[in-house]
Design an enzyme around this catalytic site. Structure first.
Site, PDB file in Angstrom:
ATOM      1  N   ARG A  14       1.256  -1.262  -0.155  1.00 19.98           N
ATOM      2  CA  ARG A  14      -0.047   0.016  -0.154  1.00 19.98           C
ATOM      3  C   ARG A  14       0.685   1.423  -0.011  1.00 19.98           C
ATOM      4  O   ARG A  14       0.592   2.338   0.462  1.00 19.98           O
ATOM      5  CB  ARG A  14      -0.755   0.074   1.733  1.00 19.98           C
ATOM      6  CG  ARG A  14      -2.227  -1.152   1.180  1.00 19.98           C
ATOM      7  CD  ARG A  14      -3.530  -0.820   0.009  1.00 19.98           C
ATOM      8  NE  ARG A  14      -4.238  -0.799  -0.250  1.00 19.98           N
ATOM      9  CZ  ARG A  14      -5.420  -1.619   0.254  1.00 19.98           C
ATOM     10  NH1 ARG A  14      -5.795  -1.055   1.294  1.00 19.98           N
ATOM     11  NH2 ARG A  14      -6.297  -2.632   0.112  1.00 19.98           N
ATOM     12  N   ARG A  18      -3.171   6.879   0.078  1.00 22.60           N
ATOM     13  CA  ARG A  18      -3.084   7.776   0.591  1.00 22.60           C
ATOM     14  C   ARG A  18      -2.416   8.315   1.855  1.00 22.60           C
ATOM     15  O   ARG A  18      -2.544  10.050   2.411  1.00 22.60           O
ATOM     16  CB  ARG A  18      -5.271   7.742   1.734  1.00 22.60           C
ATOM     17  CG  ARG A  18      -5.399   8.134   0.734  1.00 22.60           C
ATOM     18  CD  ARG A  18      -7.265   6.938   1.288  1.00 22.60           C
ATOM     19  NE  ARG A  18      -7.125   5.522   1.435  1.00 22.60           N
ATOM     20  CZ  ARG A  18      -7.681   4.452   2.066  1.00 22.60           C
ATOM     21  NH1 ARG A  18      -9.486   5.307   2.329  1.00 22.60           N
ATOM     22  NH2 ARG A  18      -7.475   3.899   2.370  1.00 22.60           N
ATOM     23  N   ARG A  27      -5.638  12.579  -6.244  1.00 24.05           N
ATOM     24  CA  ARG A  27      -7.872  11.273  -6.492  1.00 24.05           C
ATOM     25  C   ARG A  27      -8.781  12.296  -6.504  1.00 24.05           C
ATOM     26  O   ARG A  27     -10.336  11.905  -6.267  1.00 24.05           O
ATOM     27  CB  ARG A  27      -7.583  10.094  -4.840  1.00 24.05           C
ATOM     28  CG  ARG A  27      -8.451   9.726  -4.359  1.00 24.05           C
ATOM     29  CD  ARG A  27      -9.118   8.880  -5.530  1.00 24.05           C
ATOM     30  NE  ARG A  27      -9.035   8.072  -3.873  1.00 24.05           N
ATOM     31  CZ  ARG A  27     -10.941   8.384  -3.881  1.00 24.05           C
ATOM     32  NH1 ARG A  27     -11.588   9.177  -4.629  1.00 24.05           N
ATOM     33  NH2 ARG A  27     -11.923   6.872  -3.249  1.00 24.05           N
ATOM     34  N   ASP A  64      -6.535  -3.515  -7.763  1.00 21.64           N
ATOM     35  CA  ASP A  64      -7.164  -3.620  -6.711  1.00 21.64           C
ATOM     36  C   ASP A  64      -7.010  -5.147  -6.945  1.00 21.64           C
ATOM     37  O   ASP A  64      -7.657  -5.357  -8.654  1.00 21.64           O
ATOM     38  CB  ASP A  64      -8.052  -2.660  -6.700  1.00 21.64           C
ATOM     39  CG  ASP A  64      -8.809  -3.324  -5.104  1.00 21.64           C
ATOM     40  OD1 ASP A  64      -8.182  -2.509  -4.351  1.00 21.64           O
ATOM     41  OD2 ASP A  64      -9.052  -4.262  -4.628  1.00 21.64           O
ATOM     42  N   TYR A 142     -14.605 -12.262  -1.374  1.00 18.47           N
ATOM     43  CA  TYR A 142     -15.646 -10.634  -1.286  1.00 18.47           C
ATOM     44  C   TYR A 142     -17.234 -11.208  -2.458  1.00 18.47           C
ATOM     45  O   TYR A 142     -17.838 -10.637  -2.382  1.00 18.47           O
ATOM     46  CB  TYR A 142     -14.657  -9.631  -1.703  1.00 18.47           C
ATOM     47  CG  TYR A 142     -13.809  -9.418  -1.234  1.00 18.47           C
ATOM     48  CD1 TYR A 142     -14.407  -8.226  -0.402  1.00 18.47           C
ATOM     49  CD2 TYR A 142     -13.067  -9.482  -1.253  1.00 18.47           C
ATOM     50  CE1 TYR A 142     -13.421  -7.651   0.687  1.00 18.47           C
ATOM     51  CE2 TYR A 142     -11.917  -8.643  -0.221  1.00 18.47           C
ATOM     52  CZ  TYR A 142     -12.530  -7.670   0.500  1.00 18.47           C
ATOM     53  OH  TYR A 142     -11.578  -7.327   1.860  1.00 18.47           O
TER      54      TYR A 142
HETATM   55  O1  CP3 Z   1       0.719   0.161  -3.264  1.00 19.34           O
HETATM   56  C1  CP3 Z   1      -0.266  -0.169  -3.204  1.00 19.34           C
HETATM   57  O2  CP3 Z   1       0.074  -1.648  -2.385  1.00 19.34           O
HETATM   58  C2  CP3 Z   1      -1.157  -1.083  -5.050  1.00 19.34           C
HETATM   59  C3  CP3 Z   1      -1.943  -0.584  -4.947  1.00 19.34           C
HETATM   60  C4  CP3 Z   1      -3.170  -1.777  -4.206  1.00 19.34           C
HETATM   61  C5  CP3 Z   1      -4.417  -1.729  -3.599  1.00 19.34           C
HETATM   62  N1  CP3 Z   1      -5.115  -2.394  -2.865  1.00 19.34           N
HETATM   63  C6  CP3 Z   1      -4.759  -0.047  -4.010  1.00 19.34           C
HETATM   64  C7  CP3 Z   1      -5.473   0.169  -3.070  1.00 19.34           C
HETATM   65  C8  CP3 Z   1      -3.336  -3.491  -3.528  1.00 19.34           C
HETATM   66  C9  CP3 Z   1      -1.777  -4.508  -3.627  1.00 19.34           C
HETATM   67  C10 CP3 Z   1      -4.317  -3.541  -3.385  1.00 19.34           C
HETATM   68  C11 CP3 Z   1      -4.670  -5.173  -3.027  1.00 19.34           C
HETATM   69  C12 CP3 Z   1      -5.771  -5.183  -2.055  1.00 19.34           C
HETATM   70  N2  CP3 Z   1      -7.324  -4.525  -2.173  1.00 19.34           N
HETATM   71  C13 CP3 Z   1      -5.959  -6.051  -0.798  1.00 19.34           C
HETATM   72  C14 CP3 Z   1      -4.840  -7.006  -0.902  1.00 19.34           C
HETATM   73  C15 CP3 Z   1      -4.125  -5.998   0.028  1.00 19.34           C
HETATM   74  C16 CP3 Z   1      -4.248  -6.170   1.534  1.00 19.34           C
HETATM   75  O3  CP3 Z   1      -5.016  -5.051   1.708  1.00 19.34           O
HETATM   76  O4  CP3 Z   1      -4.848  -7.180   2.368  1.00 19.34           O
HETATM   77  C17 CP3 Z   1      -7.417  -6.334  -0.429  1.00 19.34           C
HETATM   78  C18 CP3 Z   1      -7.818  -7.157   0.674  1.00 19.34           C
HETATM   79  C19 CP3 Z   1      -7.829  -5.179  -1.298  1.00 19.34           C
HETATM   80  C20 CP3 Z   1      -9.866  -4.349  -1.194  1.00 19.34           C
HETATM   81  C21 CP3 Z   1      -9.616  -3.657  -0.855  1.00 19.34           C
HETATM   82  N3  CP3 Z   1      -9.433  -2.299  -1.839  1.00 19.34           N
HETATM   83  C22 CP3 Z   1      -9.659  -2.605  -0.067  1.00 19.34           C
HETATM   84  C23 CP3 Z   1      -9.592  -3.629   1.752  1.00 19.34           C
HETATM   85  C24 CP3 Z   1      -9.778  -1.544   0.214  1.00 19.34           C
HETATM   86  C25 CP3 Z   1     -10.194   0.258   0.974  1.00 19.34           C
HETATM   87  C26 CP3 Z   1      -8.773   0.261   1.833  1.00 19.34           C
HETATM   88  C27 CP3 Z   1      -9.305   1.303   2.328  1.00 19.34           C
HETATM   89  O5  CP3 Z   1      -8.437   1.551   2.818  1.00 19.34           O
HETATM   90  O6  CP3 Z   1     -10.074   1.615   2.427  1.00 19.34           O
HETATM   91  C28 CP3 Z   1      -9.705  -1.162  -1.124  1.00 19.34           C
HETATM   92  C29 CP3 Z   1      -9.684   0.205  -2.031  1.00 19.34           C
HETATM   93  C30 CP3 Z   1      -7.799   0.628  -2.177  1.00 19.34           C
HETATM   94  N4  CP3 Z   1      -7.262  -0.174  -3.115  1.00 19.34           N
HETATM   95  C31 CP3 Z   1      -7.496   1.540  -1.824  1.00 19.34           C
HETATM   96  C32 CP3 Z   1      -6.039   1.990  -2.424  1.00 19.34           C
HETATM   97  C33 CP3 Z   1      -5.059   2.451  -2.593  1.00 19.34           C
HETATM   98  C34 CP3 Z   1      -7.536   3.202  -1.405  1.00 19.34           C
HETATM   99  C35 CP3 Z   1      -8.485   4.111  -2.400  1.00 19.34           C
HETATM  100  C36 CP3 Z   1      -8.540   5.316  -1.630  1.00 19.34           C
HETATM  101  O7  CP3 Z   1      -9.762   5.624  -0.721  1.00 19.34           O
HETATM  102  O8  CP3 Z   1      -7.995   6.323  -2.177  1.00 19.34           O
END
Ligand code: CP3
Length: 334
Positions: A14, A18, A27, A64, A142
């Protein structure tokens, strides 16, 4: 690759997102998260931001894990401050039968491959690019639950109430994921990570039946680039994870370096595993904990956190972590 380096490499799960003001600025001008994911030059821009700002040793493509269910036929939404949401979920056999799979599903994701090509061009060889996908069990969770969950009780109960349907769904997800990762590799990623974020909700016996065999199929199918397997909270399955045909095992912060090395030796590179909340602490604490961890793993390590960096982590704490790793030298007492 397990090669000797003068210091361990470092990146953060991640890292794109943010924690960076540049990400928040970009964003805020968009309609939402999906616009960023689906617009290749924007996805490329936020992928490269942490390389420029933090000096990490790898970029991870901005996307994602939920693009795979969408490509198979279940669109996702990202609801602000709540997280992922699927308006439709899998409830019966007909729903499973209707899903696309394999290359047919993976070919829906051309915006990802276009983004990878731009990322590679803009990185111009500075650092490698990491591709990724969710592990089949996490993606199934999911697709059944329709969102995150404290218990994942709907997904877990399916494994007992209709194991045949669960296996069919996992098989379809696995075929799609293999085709997807192969397309990512063809577009230019240098290594891939499989995220099993919800591994820890299953009893060991069920993880052995419904989790690991599908990860093994992915590891068997991907021989073009190294594979990292990161199964969160799967401490109970470490013996089996270390016997997968993968190059790197990602560890969360439950795993202590010395007992892990004593038990599993050094046949795999490990990745991890600092508790992400350490990055909120005083810089002297961050430095001490990071140096101790590297020393205790004793090489063959990709430094990372034990899970994704939390979005409100102070940027200077993240920088202190990365800088500490970059200043580390093996064979020099720190
Ligand atoms: O920098 C990185 O790691 C690359 C991008 C990346 C994202 N999601 C961006 C993202 C990666 C590798 C993921 C994987 C992902 N997505 C996982 C596996 C990793 C983990 O965390 O266990 C999972 C379970 C998801 C599902 C997902 N997508 C969730 C639970 C969320 C909400 C997270 C939150 O904190 O609100 C997302 C959205 C998401 N994916 C964001 C980002 C940067 C937040 C986006 C935003 O609001 O701008």
């Amino acid at each position: 690759m397990g090669e000797k380096t003068h210091r361990p490499p470092v990146w953060l799960m991640r890292q794109a997102g943010r924690i960076l003001p540049q990400y928040r600025a970009l964003r805020s001008k968009l309609s939402g998260f999906k616009e960023l994911v689906e617009t290749p030059h924007l996805a490329a821009e936020v992928t490269i931001q942490p390389v420029d700002e933090l000096g990490v040793d790898a970029a991870i493509m901005f996307s994602d894990i939920l693009v795979i269910p969408e490509a198979m036929g279940l669109p996702y939404e990202l609801i602000e401050k709540k997280g992922p949401f699927f308006p439709r979920t899998i409830t019966n056999q007909a729903d499973v039968d209707a899903l696309l799979d394999g290359p047919e599903a993976a070919n829906e994701l051309s915006y990802v491959y276009d983004a990878i090509r731009i990322m590679k061009q803009e990185l111009a060889g500075r650092v490698p690019l990491i591709g990724f996908a969710g592990a089949p069990w996490t993606i199934l969770s999911y697709m059944i639950e329709g969102s995150g969950s404290k218990t994942f009780s709907k997904a877990r109960r399916l494994l007992y109430t209709n194991p045949a349907m669960a296996h069919q769904l996992l098989t379809k997800i696995t075929k799609s994921t293999i085709a997807y990762l192969k397309n990512q590799i063809a577009a230019g990623v240098n290594i891939v990570q499989v995220f099993d974020s919800w591994a820890g909700v299953l009893p060991p016996e069920m993880y052995n039946k419904f989790g690991l065999p599908y990860i093994q199929m992915i590891c068997d199918a991907i021989d073009e680039v190294p594979v990292i397997v990161f199964a969160k909270d799967a401490w109970f399955a470490m013996d089996d994870i270390c016997s997968l045909d993968c190059n790197v095992v990602g560890l969360d912060w439950h795993m202590e370096p010395e007992p892990f090395r004593a038990k599993h030796g050094t046949n795999k590179v490990v990745q991890g595993n600092l508790d992400p909340t350490i990055l909120y602490a005083d810089h002297s604490v961050i430095k001490q904990r990071t140096n101790d961890m590297i020393k205790q793993f004793g090489g063959h390590q990709i430094v990372n956190l034990g899970h994704g960096v939390y979005p409100d982590t102070p940027l200077d704490g993240v920088k202190c972590f990365v800088d500490t790793v970059k200043q580390y030298e093996f064979n020099k007492v720190v």
